[in-house]
Design a protein around this motif. Structure first.
Motif, PDB file in Angstrom:
ATOM      1  N   CYS B  56     -45.583   7.309 -14.658  1.00 34.95           N
ATOM      2  CA  CYS B  56     -45.228   5.270 -14.466  1.00 34.95           C
ATOM      3  C   CYS B  56     -44.996   5.051 -15.778  1.00 34.95           C
ATOM      4  O   CYS B  56     -45.448   4.337 -16.550  1.00 34.95           O
ATOM      5  N   LEU B  57     -43.720   4.240 -15.889  1.00 32.73           N
ATOM      6  CA  LEU B  57     -43.518   3.357 -17.402  1.00 32.73           C
ATOM      7  C   LEU B  57     -43.978   2.033 -17.098  1.00 32.73           C
ATOM      8  O   LEU B  57     -44.797   1.342 -17.917  1.00 32.73           O
ATOM      9  N   GLU B  58     -45.291   2.095 -15.922  1.00 34.29           N
ATOM     10  CA  GLU B  58     -45.775   0.133 -15.383  1.00 34.29           C
ATOM     11  C   GLU B  58     -44.649  -0.463 -15.575  1.00 34.29           C
ATOM     12  O   GLU B  58     -44.973  -1.885 -16.807  1.00 34.29           O
ATOM     13  N   CYS B  59     -42.895  -0.676 -15.517  1.00 37.99           N
ATOM     14  CA  CYS B  59     -42.201  -1.294 -16.248  1.00 37.99           C
ATOM     15  C   CYS B  59     -43.930  -3.544 -15.837  1.00 37.99           C
ATOM     16  O   CYS B  59     -43.662  -3.248 -14.521  1.00 37.99           O
ATOM     17  N   PRO B  62     -42.008  -4.451 -12.013  1.00 40.96           N
ATOM     18  CA  PRO B  62     -41.776  -3.353 -10.731  1.00 40.96           C
ATOM     19  C   PRO B  62     -40.908  -2.589  -9.902  1.00 40.96           C
ATOM     20  O   PRO B  62     -41.343  -3.805  -8.895  1.00 40.96           O
ATOM     21  N   THR B  63     -39.483  -3.095  -9.510  1.00 42.94           N
ATOM     22  CA  THR B  63     -38.443  -3.004  -9.026  1.00 42.94           C
ATOM     23  C   THR B  63     -39.212  -1.817  -7.891  1.00 42.94           C
ATOM     24  O   THR B  63     -38.912  -1.905  -6.555  1.00 42.94           O
ATOM     25  N   CYS B  64     -40.230  -0.658  -7.903  1.00 38.78           N
ATOM     26  CA  CYS B  64     -40.658   0.009  -6.923  1.00 38.78           C
ATOM     27  C   CYS B  64     -41.325  -0.941  -5.863  1.00 38.78           C
ATOM     28  O   CYS B  64     -41.073  -0.957  -4.904  1.00 38.78           O
ATOM     29  N   VAL B  74     -47.708  -0.908  -6.709  1.00 40.40           N
ATOM     30  CA  VAL B  74     -47.280   0.758  -7.563  1.00 40.40           C
ATOM     31  C   VAL B  74     -48.817   0.498  -9.137  1.00 40.40           C
ATOM     32  O   VAL B  74     -48.964   1.741  -8.842  1.00 40.40           O
ATOM     33  N   THR B  75     -47.819  -0.557 -10.042  1.00 41.19           N
ATOM     34  CA  THR B  75     -48.459   0.312 -11.006  1.00 41.19           C
ATOM     35  C   THR B  75     -49.872   0.048 -10.973  1.00 41.19           C
ATOM     36  O   THR B  75     -50.778   0.684 -11.731  1.00 41.19           O
ATOM     37  N   LYS B 116     -35.881   3.462  -6.131  1.00 39.13           N
ATOM     38  CA  LYS B 116     -35.231   1.516  -7.216  1.00 39.13           C
ATOM     39  C   LYS B 116     -36.056   2.399  -8.688  1.00 39.13           C
ATOM     40  O   LYS B 116     -36.937   1.239  -9.441  1.00 39.13           O
ATOM     41  N   CYS B 117     -37.195   3.237  -8.213  1.00 38.59           N
ATOM     42  CA  CYS B 117     -37.975   3.490  -9.293  1.00 38.59           C
ATOM     43  C   CYS B 117     -36.487   3.665 -10.711  1.00 38.59           C
ATOM     44  O   CYS B 117     -36.291   4.563 -10.966  1.00 38.59           O
ATOM     45  N   LEU B 118     -37.471   2.811 -11.710  1.00 38.22           N
ATOM     46  CA  LEU B 118     -36.926   2.670 -13.267  1.00 38.22           C
ATOM     47  C   LEU B 118     -36.618   4.514 -13.548  1.00 38.22           C
ATOM     48  O   LEU B 118     -35.527   4.636 -14.448  1.00 38.22           O
ATOM     49  N   LEU B 119     -37.753   4.850 -13.041  1.00 37.09           N
ATOM     50  CA  LEU B 119     -37.610   6.307 -14.168  1.00 37.09           C
ATOM     51  C   LEU B 119     -36.016   7.066 -13.397  1.00 37.09           C
ATOM     52  O   LEU B 119     -36.031   8.614 -14.458  1.00 37.09           O
ATOM     53  N   LEU B 126     -40.763   8.422  -9.564  1.00 40.45           N
ATOM     54  CA  LEU B 126     -42.297   8.669  -9.466  1.00 40.45           C
ATOM     55  C   LEU B 126     -42.545   9.272  -8.294  1.00 40.45           C
ATOM     56  O   LEU B 126     -42.081   8.777  -7.718  1.00 40.45           O
ATOM     57  N   ILE B 128     -43.993   8.488  -5.744  1.00 42.75           N
ATOM     58  CA  ILE B 128     -45.634   7.186  -5.371  1.00 42.75           C
ATOM     59  C   ILE B 128     -45.691   7.522  -3.999  1.00 42.75           C
ATOM     60  O   ILE B 128     -47.139   6.950  -3.012  1.00 42.75           O
TER      61      ILE B 128
END
Ligand code: FAD
Ligand code: FAD
Ligand code: SF4
Ligand code: SF4
Ligand code: FES
Lengths: 296, 482
Positions: B56-59, B62-64, B74-75, B116-119, B126, B128
């Motif tokens: 996880c990029l820990e945005c 977080p769009t997730c 999530v983060t 919508k995960c940035l990854l 991720l 999730i």
């Protein structure tokens, strides 16, 4: 857990139960039924409510042994428990002042037609009842029907009691005698209901039958109880169980009721071989004193 | 949207994180699982979970979470997994989602959080759902639930229907000190989670544990009550003194196509087929009494392309079907089922007949199904749903031999409650009208949510509605303001 208050055979293989079900007792109307699941591994089967006593919080049902579930249920006694009783389900009978109503009951169907006969009489109809069974022993509810009928006609297939013949023979005579008949309600085996429908169709007499397809939930959720009415599918548990007899496709009903014959026979054979009630039935009866109704 | 690894419990740099491949979910091999009803996915080990969490990029934005209907943080929970604090992670999820063991398994993650995960822009999103499931299962095995202690308010709430929506309302309101009683029509609690979704996707034990926990908290359950028949909403409020009612009765009325032959023996609605198997345990006949047509060596098809369709056909396969078809009138892209289920179904050997629809069921002349006459389709102009409308291709009819056909073309609202509750507003299709902010119906004190308001949707949306309803019921009970 629903407690059996009273249980007695009223004919060979036909048992009348009084069950503790206060919620259902308050709401029941003639023509409605309950769905029972008698023990943990059991199937769900529909049974008509023969009468109810809202003050005592009880309902009565009359059950004929045909397969595993009904045979097992008919081995239950007062004090025993039934896992689940849900209802009242289905549309109540249309009770109006029609004039002269003929109530036809075949076999255990007599007990199913009885509450409607009571209601027809009470609202001011002239009630003629025709009760039939295979033989004398299987005639049920004779006294009850007599009490609510202006006339009671009885037939037995073998002539062991009253008139020999079928209920349709009596109905035909009644019609041909020129008596005004405003409504016929027929409840019983499918062959009987079909014969009644064919007879009254010729004379254009409004006829209602109570259909008995295989059901599961009884709330319109599974669609398993669908019957063909006027060429269209309807769900007997919510749109019925009573339908205009002249619109019912009886062949489809017979065919669909035979869907699980093989499995039903296997269940019954295995049950009769072992006969001992499954442990969950015994546990049930013991747990009966516990939480009443559907409290889980 | 820049990744913020600064104060993180995750020591890896964004580059290192992206390099870690998505950790595969351990699962039963396809040719084993297609013969049993045990769960397909076996769940992450602690190591797999921590490794996946490290991705996880820990945005910062977080769009997730934005895309999760209940806004699971999530983060935060993923970071706690990285740190090995699995119970902490579970508690974090529970702030927004009371049934993580269920949502982790059945949410259409590709449409929500993971979609919508940035990854996902560079590599795979991720996992999730997998992580959510992992911490929920971990908590169940290790954790001890702390029972909240709240002073009773003296208010009573009736919840109609024990699906995910009703259970969420009950769980939330009991923690506010209200008395809560759930009324359920069937003999088992859980709604679609028990009568619809099969054991191999959602073990019933998970729901039983959730229910036990709710009982411990004081929620009362009454089965065998068809509200509208056994007791009405008005009777609950006037005679049994409930201060508020929540209606979460789902969208359980099966639809048929209205084509010739639907009454034949062998044609089922998906509801009946799945109810026999799941609720009544016909898959264990004759140990359980409810029968089911013997599917061994038979050809079976399901009509439809949603989760229900796949659950039905994968159950048929497990009950011994020789050929198992999905007949769907649109193409792969339009299939509403969860992506993972489509993938699993294909692995298990389900034959997908896409752009195909039955026009008639064929019989042996004695009332039994022998096949389906089908027609191939092509996609035309978009319809009201925005999806391209399938149009039959002339002359493409063909007959598919079948012993059993299962209709999974959607469900509608069951009218029992609506027709017995005067003044309860419904829309054109018969669903109950409730405002989307507070889930209030047109009747004072009566709230509604889940599939009975939205039409057939998802578990998490039903839970989200339950969440909102519980908050506004609490507000109504404490302020009296409608
Ligand atoms: C609305 C309605 C009211 C009924 N009222 C009564 C009643 O008052 N008294 C009474 O004795 N019987 C009544 N029946 C019939 C009763 O439900 C069946 O006799 C019973 O289900 C048979 O179960 P079994 O296991 O003993 O027999 P099985 O061996 O399983 O079946 C025997 C036959 O019963 C029918 N049947 C089987 N399972 C079901 C099911 N789940 N639902 C409906 N029918 C089934 C089928 O035609 C089958 O061929 C009613 C049925 C309906 C639909
Ligand atoms: C086979 C199948 C598979 C699915 N798979 C997924 C999936 O993978 N992921 C996902 O997110 N969603 C899935 N869904 C959809 C999801 O299950 C539903 O959106 C969700 O369950 C709706 O929740 P609910 O609480 O509104 O209603 P339900 O779960 O339908 O529960 C309603 C409850 O109310 C009871 N009830 C109805 N009427 C009455 C009454 N009059 N009195 C008392 N009780 C009543 C019903 O018996 C039922 O128990 C699936 C649905 C099906 C049918
Ligand atoms: S609840 Fe569902 S959508 Fe939300 S984070 Fe969990 S799996 Fe994703
Ligand atoms: S799950 Fe995806 S979107 Fe959410 S914070 Fe992690 S990388 Fe970003
Ligand atoms: S019994 Fe299920 S719909 Fe009638």
């Amino acid at each position: 857990m629903f407690k059996i208050i009273k249980a007695e055979f009223i004919a060979p293989g036909i048992k009348r139960f009084v069950l503790e079900a206060p919620r259902i007792a308050r709401k029941q109307k003639p023509g409605q039924f309950v769905i029972l699941r008698i023990y943990e591994e059991g199937e769900r089967i529909p049974v008509t409510i023969e009468s109810s006593d809202p003050a005592r919080g009880t309902i009565s049902i009359v059950v004929q042994s045909v397969g595993k579930t009904t045979q097992m249920l008919n081995s239950f006694n007062s004090g025993d428990c039934i896992s689940d009783v849900v209802g009242p389900l289905g549309k109540p009978s249309e009770i109006e002042k029609f004039g002269t109503v003929v109530v036809v009951g075949g076999g255990v169907g007599t007990a199913m037609a009885y509450p409607s006969a009571v209601a027809f009489k009470k609202i001011g109809n002239r009630v003629i009842s025709i009760v039939g069974a295979r033989n004398k022993e299987l005639i049920i509810f004779e006294q009850e029907m007599r009490a609510v009928s202006d006339e009671l006609l009885i037939t037995t297939d073998d002539g062991s009691y009253a008139k020999k013949g079928f209920v349709t023979d009596e109905l035909r005579q009644l019609i041909e005698s020129g008596r005004q008949i405003d409504l016929v309600l027929a409840v019983g085996p499918i062959v009987m209901m079909k014969a009644v429908a064919e007879l009254t169709r010729k004379y254009n007499i409004h006829t209602v039958v109570s259909l008995n397809p295989i059901m599961i939930d009884g709330t319109g959720m599974c669609g398993g109880c669908r019957v063909l009415i006027d060429g269209k599918s309807q769900f007997a548990c919510v749109d019925g169980p009573e339908f205009d007899a002249h619109k019912v496709n009886f062949e489809v009903l017979v065919q669909r009721n035979a869907m699980y014959r093989e499995q039903e026979q296997r269940s019954l054979a295995e049950y009769q071989r072992s006969k001992a009630a499954p442990s969950s039935v015994n546990a049930e009866h013991e747990a009966c004193a516990g939480a009443p109704g559907g409290t889980r | 949207m820049s990744p913020t690894a600064s104060k993180s419990l995750n020591p890896l740099s964004p580059k290192e994180r992206i390099k870690i491949p998505r950790q595969p979910m351990p699962e039963q091999p396809p040719d084993v699982r297609n013969k049993n009803f045990n769960e397909v996915n076996l769940g992450y080990s602690e190591e797999l979970a921590r490794q996946e969490a490290r991705r996880c990029l820990e945005c910062a934005k977080p769009t997730c979470t934005e895309n999760c209907p209940v806004g699971v943080d999530v983060t935060a929970f993923v970071e706690l997994i990285v740190a090995g604090d699995f119970l902490g992670a579970a508690a974090k999820i529970r702030e927004a989602n009371v049934l993580p063991a269920i949502t982790g398994r059945v949410c259409p993650q590709e449409d929500h959080c993971e979609g919508k995960c940035l990854l996902a822009k560079k590599v795979k999103p991720l996992g999730i759902g997998y992580l959510e499931r992992f911490v929920a299962d971990y908590e169940q095995r290790r954790g001890t639930h702390v029972l909240p202690k709240v002073p009773p308010t003296g208010k009573k709430v009736a919840v109609v229907g024990s699906g995910p929506s009703g259970l969420t309302v009950a769980g939330d309101l009991i923690q506010k000190g209200h008395k809560v009683r759930v009324f359920e029509a069937l003999h088992e609690l859980g709604g679609v989670l028990v009568y619809g979704i099969p054991e191999f996707r959602l073990p019933k034990q998970i729901i039983r544990e959730q229910l036990d926990y709710m009982r411990e908290m004081g929620v009362e359950f009454e089965t065998d009550v068809v509200v509208g028949r056994t007791v009405t909403i008005d009777e609950l409020m006037n005679e049994e003194a409930y201060d508020a009612v929540y209606i979460g009765t789902g969208a359980g009325l099966p639809q048929f196509m209205g084509i010739p032959g639907e009454h034949l023996n062998g044609v089922y609605s998906a509801n009946e087929f799945l109810t026999r198997i799941n609720l009544m345990k016909a898959y264990r006949f004759p140990e359980y009494d409810e029968p089911m047509l013997d599917l061994h060596g038979k050809d079976v098809a399901v009509i439809g392309g949603g989760n229900t369709a796949l659950d039905a056909i994968r159950s048929a396969l497990r009950l011994g079907a020789k050929k198992a078809y999905v007949i769907y009138r649109r193409s792969d892209a339009e299939m509403p089922a969860r992506a993972e289920e489509v993938h699993h179904a294909k692995e298990e050997g389900i034959d997908f007949q896409m752009l195909t629809a039955p026009v008639e069921f064929l019989s042996n002349g004695k009332g039994w199904l022998t096949g389906a006459r089908c027609v191939r389709m092509e996609l035309g102009e978009p319809d009201a749903s925005g999806r391209r409308r399938p149009v039959p291709i002339k002359g493409s009819e063909f007959d598919l031999p079948l012993s059993v056909a299962v209709m999974a073309i959607g469900t509608m609202a069951n009218p029992i409650v609506q027709s017995t509750t005067p003044g309860l507003g419904t829309d054109k299709r018969g669903y109950i009208m409730a405002d989307s902010e507070k889930q209030r119906t047109t009747r004072k004190g009566v709230f509604a949510g889940g599939d009975i308001v939205t039409g057939a949707a998802t578990v998490i949306l039903a839970m989200g509605a339950g969440r909102r309803a519980a908050a506004s019921i609490h507000e109504y009970l404490t302020t009296g303001v409608w």
